[in-house]
Design a protein around this motif. Structure first.
Motif, short mmCIF file in Angstrom:
data_model
loop_
_atom_site.label_atom_id
_atom_site.label_comp_id
_atom_site.label_asym_id
_atom_site.label_seq_id
_atom_site.Cartn_x
_atom_site.Cartn_y
_atom_site.Cartn_z
N VAL A 1 0.89 -1.31 0.20
CA VAL A 1 -0.20 -0.04 0.30
C VAL A 1 0.41 1.36 -0.42
CG1 VAL A 1 -1.89 1.41 1.04
CG2 VAL A 1 -1.84 -1.79 1.49
N GLU A 2 0.51 2.06 -0.78
CA GLU A 2 1.55 3.17 -1.54
C GLU A 2 0.87 4.32 -0.11
OE1 GLU A 2 4.33 3.53 -1.77
OE2 GLU A 2 4.62 2.57 -3.44
N GLY A 3 1.19 5.25 0.39
CA GLY A 3 0.67 6.26 1.05
C GLY A 3 0.73 7.81 0.38
N GLY A 4 2.10 7.87 -0.44
CA GLY A 4 1.73 8.50 -0.96
C GLY A 4 1.94 8.46 -3.02
N PRO A 5 2.88 8.91 -3.09
CA PRO A 5 3.69 8.66 -4.76
C PRO A 5 3.45 7.17 -4.53
CG PRO A 5 5.38 9.52 -3.97
CD PRO A 5 4.33 9.75 -2.98
N ASP A 6 2.66 6.23 -6.04
CA ASP A 6 2.32 5.21 -5.90
C ASP A 6 3.80 4.63 -7.24
OD1 ASP A 6 1.53 5.60 -8.42
OD2 ASP A 6 0.07 4.03 -8.53
N SER A 7 4.56 5.59 -8.28
CA SER A 7 5.73 5.13 -9.35
C SER A 7 6.19 6.35 -9.65
CB SER A 7 3.98 5.05 -10.35
OG SER A 7 3.97 5.53 -10.89
N ALA A 8 7.50 6.15 -9.75
CA ALA A 8 8.24 7.52 -10.85
C ALA A 8 8.36 7.61 -12.42
CB ALA A 8 9.37 7.29 -10.09
N LEU A 9 8.66 8.23 -12.86
CA LEU A 9 8.73 7.99 -14.58
C LEU A 9 10.00 7.69 -15.13
CD1 LEU A 9 7.12 11.98 -15.28
CD2 LEU A 9 5.82 9.42 -14.87
N ALA A 10 10.26 7.09 -15.98
CA ALA A 10 11.34 6.35 -16.62
C ALA A 10 12.13 7.68 -17.05
CB ALA A 10 11.09 5.52 -17.25
N GLU A 11 10.99 8.85 -18.11
CA GLU A 11 11.93 9.71 -18.99
C GLU A 11 13.07 10.38 -17.09
OE1 GLU A 11 8.35 12.89 -18.18
OE2 GLU A 11 8.42 11.86 -20.26
N LYS A 12 12.77 10.28 -15.98
CA LYS A 12 13.27 11.12 -15.04
C LYS A 12 14.09 10.19 -14.46
CE LYS A 12 10.36 15.01 -15.19
NZ LYS A 12 9.58 15.57 -13.52
N PRO A 13 15.92 9.71 -14.93
CA PRO A 13 16.24 8.57 -14.18
C PRO A 13 17.34 8.24 -12.65
CG PRO A 13 18.14 9.56 -16.02
CD PRO A 13 16.20 10.52 -15.43
N TRP A 14 16.84 9.64 -12.37
CA TRP A 14 17.57 9.76 -11.56
C TRP A 14 17.92 8.19 -9.97
CZ3 TRP A 14 15.50 13.31 -13.67
CH2 TRP A 14 16.60 14.81 -14.60
N PRO A 15 16.24 7.85 -10.11
CA PRO A 15 15.55 6.51 -9.65
C PRO A 15 16.50 5.56 -9.63
CG PRO A 15 13.66 8.06 -9.87
CD PRO A 15 14.55 8.67 -10.48
N ILE A 16 16.37 6.03 -10.91
CA ILE A 16 17.25 4.27 -11.88
C ILE A 16 18.39 3.94 -11.73
CG2 ILE A 16 16.95 2.81 -13.83
CD1 ILE A 16 14.79 4.50 -14.37
N ARG A 17 19.08 5.01 -11.83
CA ARG A 17 20.31 4.81 -11.44
C ARG A 17 20.84 5.17 -9.55
NH1 ARG A 17 21.89 10.74 -15.36
NH2 ARG A 17 21.28 10.23 -17.20
N LEU A 18 20.23 5.31 -9.09
CA LEU A 18 20.12 5.11 -7.37
C LEU A 18 20.26 3.93 -7.38
CD1 LEU A 18 21.24 6.14 -5.08
CD2 LEU A 18 18.89 7.16 -4.81
N ALA A 19 19.27 3.83 -7.78
CA ALA A 19 18.97 1.47 -7.71
C ALA A 19 19.82 1.14 -8.16
CB ALA A 19 17.58 1.58 -8.34
N HIS A 20 20.95 1.16 -8.76
CA HIS A 20 21.79 1.01 -9.30
C HIS A 20 22.63 0.73 -8.20
CE1 HIS A 20 20.02 -1.47 -12.73
NE2 HIS A 20 19.92 -0.92 -13.35
N GLU A 21 22.82 1.80 -7.90
CA GLU A 21 24.02 2.35 -7.46
C GLU A 21 23.94 1.03 -5.95
OE1 GLU A 21 24.94 6.82 -6.44
OE2 GLU A 21 25.15 6.70 -9.22
N LEU A 22 23.08 0.80 -5.27
CA LEU A 22 22.36 0.60 -4.40
C LEU A 22 22.34 -1.15 -4.51
CD1 LEU A 22 20.01 3.44 -3.34
CD2 LEU A 22 22.22 2.74 -1.63
#
Length: 499
Positions: A52-73
Motif C-alpha cells: 500500500v502506497e501512502g504517497g506517490p505510487d510510481s516514478a517516471l522512466a524519462e526521469k532517470p535519477w531513481p533508476i541510476r540510484l537503484a543500481h548504485e544501491l
C-alpha cells in the motif's frame, strides 16, 4: 555540513555528500529530520500480502535519477514495470467512466480514429481540437522560438490558457484539468505552463501545432531503440516502481548511509549566522536543534517545504524568505481499500480514473493499484486507492478518518458498484503536502535562488522549486549538495543521487 530535511531531496543531498566524503573530500555531514521517519512522502505499508502506497505510487522512466540510484544501491533487480497490458485510463464524466482515447499524450491526441470515436467529447469539441492544426503560435511560444524566453524566466502563461487556446474548452474541462489535478492537485487557471508542462511550449515553438508536435514526438520515440527488458535493470514502461513499493528505494538508501549521521526525529528549530552570541566557534551557520543544542557548520542544504524554508531563512535572507512565502501548498490525502476480487464487480482492466472538477465530487481520482502493478495484492484480492484534496477544494482531505473512508466508499459504490465492506482501509494525510507552481513560478524561484546565492555555502532543494517527482527531488538534492561542496572547496566524486 548539514542537511535540513529527510525527504527525497534531503536524502539525495546526503548521498551526494557521502559520495564526496568517500571519494576523499575532507568533510563531515549530518542530516536532521523532525519527523520520526525518513523518505518524506514516499511511504509504503506492507500488510498481509498487500503493498500500500501512502504517497506517490510510481516514478517516471524519462526521469532517470531513481533508476541510476537503484543500481548504485544494488537494487536494480527490484525495479518493477507497470502492467502495460492494461494501460488504460478513464474519466468520470456525467456519472459514466469514459476511456481516454488511445494515443492521447498529456491531453493531446496523436491518433485520429480513437479520438474521433471517443464519446468523452462532443463533435463540436472534437472539431475545435482540429483548429490547433492551423492556429498561429502563442506569444510565449514565439518567445521560445526566438530565444527570448531563456533570458526571462517570468515569461509564462497558465496551463488553462494554453489548452483553451490550442485545444478548446471541452479538452480543458474533461481531459486536461482532471489529469493535471491528479498529478499536481492544482487549478489549471493558475498553474504555470512553463513550470509544469514545458513540453507543450517546446512543441508549439518548434511545430506551431500541439497536435503535430506531439505526433512528431511520438514517431521519433517509436523510431528510437526500445528500452531493454526490466530484467536487465531498466524499466520498459513509462511508469515504474519497485517490487516492495517505492519505499524499497528509501530503505536501501538509508541503509547505505552512515546511521550516526541520520537524525530522524530531530529537526532544526532555527538557522542563524555562525558568529551569533552563544554559538560554538568556527563555521558560517549556527543551527539550533529541537532539543536545544547548538551546532555550527560551514554549509547547509535546506531541503524542507518552502514554508518551512522561509522560517529558517528569515534571519539570514529575509528577501528570499518573503518570496518563499508566496509558494502555496494544497492539503491532500489518499485512502487505500482492499477487497476480495469477488466483491468488486467492475472491470479492472486499466490503471484507474480521474474526475473533472466540474463533477463536484469529493474524490478526484482512483487508482486500481492491483491492476497497475503486479504484487500489490495477494491472489484473489483487489487494492484500490482514492485521492482527495485539490486546489480550491481541500475540505474532503481534512475530514476525520471515518468520514473520509465513508466518502470514498460511497464514491466507489456509485462509480464502480462496490458495495461490500472492505477488508481494511488505510488513510494517509499530507497537510500542505503539494506545492503549487503558479504562473510566474520559475521567475519567482530564480529570484529566490539569486538571493540565497549571496550567502556562500547555503542552498535550497526540494519539490517546491523545479519539479515535484521523486526523480526531480533526488536531482535537486544532489545539485544543492554540489553547490555547497563547491563553496566549501570540497570536490565531489560524481554528482550523487544516481547521477
Amino acid at each position: 555540513m548539514a542537511v535540513v530535511g529527510g525527504g527525497m531531496a534531503g536524502l539525495g543531498a546526503a548521498w551526494a555528500l557521502e559520495g564526496a566524503r568517500r571519494g576523499g573530500a575532507a568533510l563531515e555531514w549530518d542530516l536532521y529530520e523532525r519527523e520520526p521517519r525518513l523518505g518524506g512522502k514516499v511511504l509504503t505499508v506492507r500488510h498481509d500480502g498487500f503493498v500500500v502506497e501512502g504517497g506517490p505510487d510510481s516514478a517516471l522512466a524519462e526521469k532517470p535519477w531513481p533508476i541510476r540510484l537503484a543500481h548504485e544501491l544494488g537494487i536494480g533487480d527490484r525495479l518493477l514495470d507497470a502492467n502495460e497490458d492494461v494501460r488504460r485510463s478513464f474519466v468520470l464524466w456525467r456519472g459514466r467512466l469514459h476511456e481516454l482515447p488511445e494515443g492521447l499524450v498529456l491531453t493531446v491526441p496523436t491518433r485520429l480514429l480513437p479520438f474521433a470515436l471517443s464519446r468523452l467529447l462532443s463533435w463540436r469539441g472534437k472539431a475545435r481540437v482540429g483548429l490547433d492544426l492551423v492556429l498561429p503560435r502563442g506569444a510565449v511560444a514565439r518567445a521560445f522560438r526566438d530565444g527570448r524566453a531563456a533570458a526571462d524566466p517570468g515569461l509564462d502563461e497558465s496551463l488553462a490558457a494554453f489548452v483553451r487556446r490550442r485545444l478548446g474548452d471541452e479538452v480543458l474541462e474533461r481531459i486536461a484539468e482532471p489529469i493535471v489535478a491528479g498529478v499536481h492537485a492544482g487549478d489549471p487557471e493558475r498553474m504555470s505552463l512553463r513550470a509544469t508542462f514545458p513540453l507543450f511550449l517546446e512543441l508549439e515553438a518548434r511545430h506551431r501545432s500541439a497536435v503535430l508536435g506531439m505526433v512528431a514526438r511520438r514517431r521519433a520515440r517509436q523510431r528510437a531503440a526500445p528500452r531493454p527488458a526490466a530484467t536487465g535493470g531498466q524499466p520498459r514502461s513509462y511508469f515504474y516502481s519497485f517490487a516492495g513499493g517505492l519505499q524499497d528505494l528509501v530503505e536501501a538508501l538509508v541503509a547505505a548511509l552512515p546511521a550516526a549521521r541520520l537524525h530522524a526525529g530531530l529537526g532544526v528549530a532555527r538557522l542563524a549566522p555562525g558568529g551569533e552570541a552563544g554559538a560554538p566557534p568556527g563555521g558560517r551557520y549556527a543551527l539550533t536543534l529541537d532539543d536545544g543544542r547548538l551546532t555550527v557548520v560551514d554549509a547547509v542544504v535546506v531541503a524542507t517545504p518552502a514554508f518551512a524554508a522561509a522560517g529558517l531563512l528569515r534571519p539570514l535572507v529575509p528577501a528570499a524568505a518573503s518570496l518563499l512565502d508566496r509558494i502555496g501548498y494544497v492539503t491532500t490525502a489518499t485512502v487505500s481499500l482492499a477487497w476480495r476480487a469477488a466483491d468488486v464487480p467492475h472491470d479492472l482492466r486499466g490503471f484507474g480514473y480521474v474526475v473533472p472538477r466540474v463533477e463536484r465530487r469529493p474524490v478526484m481520482a482512483t487508482t486500481w493499484s492491483s491492476s497497475k502493478f503486479a504484487g500489490r495484492a495477494p491472489a484473489g484480492h483487489v487494492l484500490l486507492r482514492s485521492f482527495l484534496g485539490r486546489a480550491g477544494a481541500e475540505g474532503p482531505a481534512e475530514l476525520d478518518d471515518e468520514e473520509m473512508v465513508g466518502v470514498v466508499r460511497r464514491e466507489l459504490r456509485e462509480t464502480m458498484g462496490v458495495a461490500a465492506p472492505p477488508l481494511f482501509a488505510h488513510v494517509f494525510r499530507w497537510p500542505r503536502g503539494m506545492p503549487q507552481y503558479e504562473v510566474g513560478h520559475l521567475g519567482l524561484v530564480a529570484r529566490v535562488e539569486a538571493e540565497v546565492a549571496r550567502l556562500p555555502g547555503l542552498a535550497l532543494a526540494g519539490g517546491a522549486y523545479h519539479g515535484i517527482g521523486i526523480g526531480d527531488c533526488l536531482r535537486e538534492g544532489a545539485a544543492a549538495a554540489r553547490r555547497v561542496l563547491e563553496a566549501a572547496g570540497a570536490v565531489a566524486s560524481g554528482d550523487g543521487a544516481g547521477g
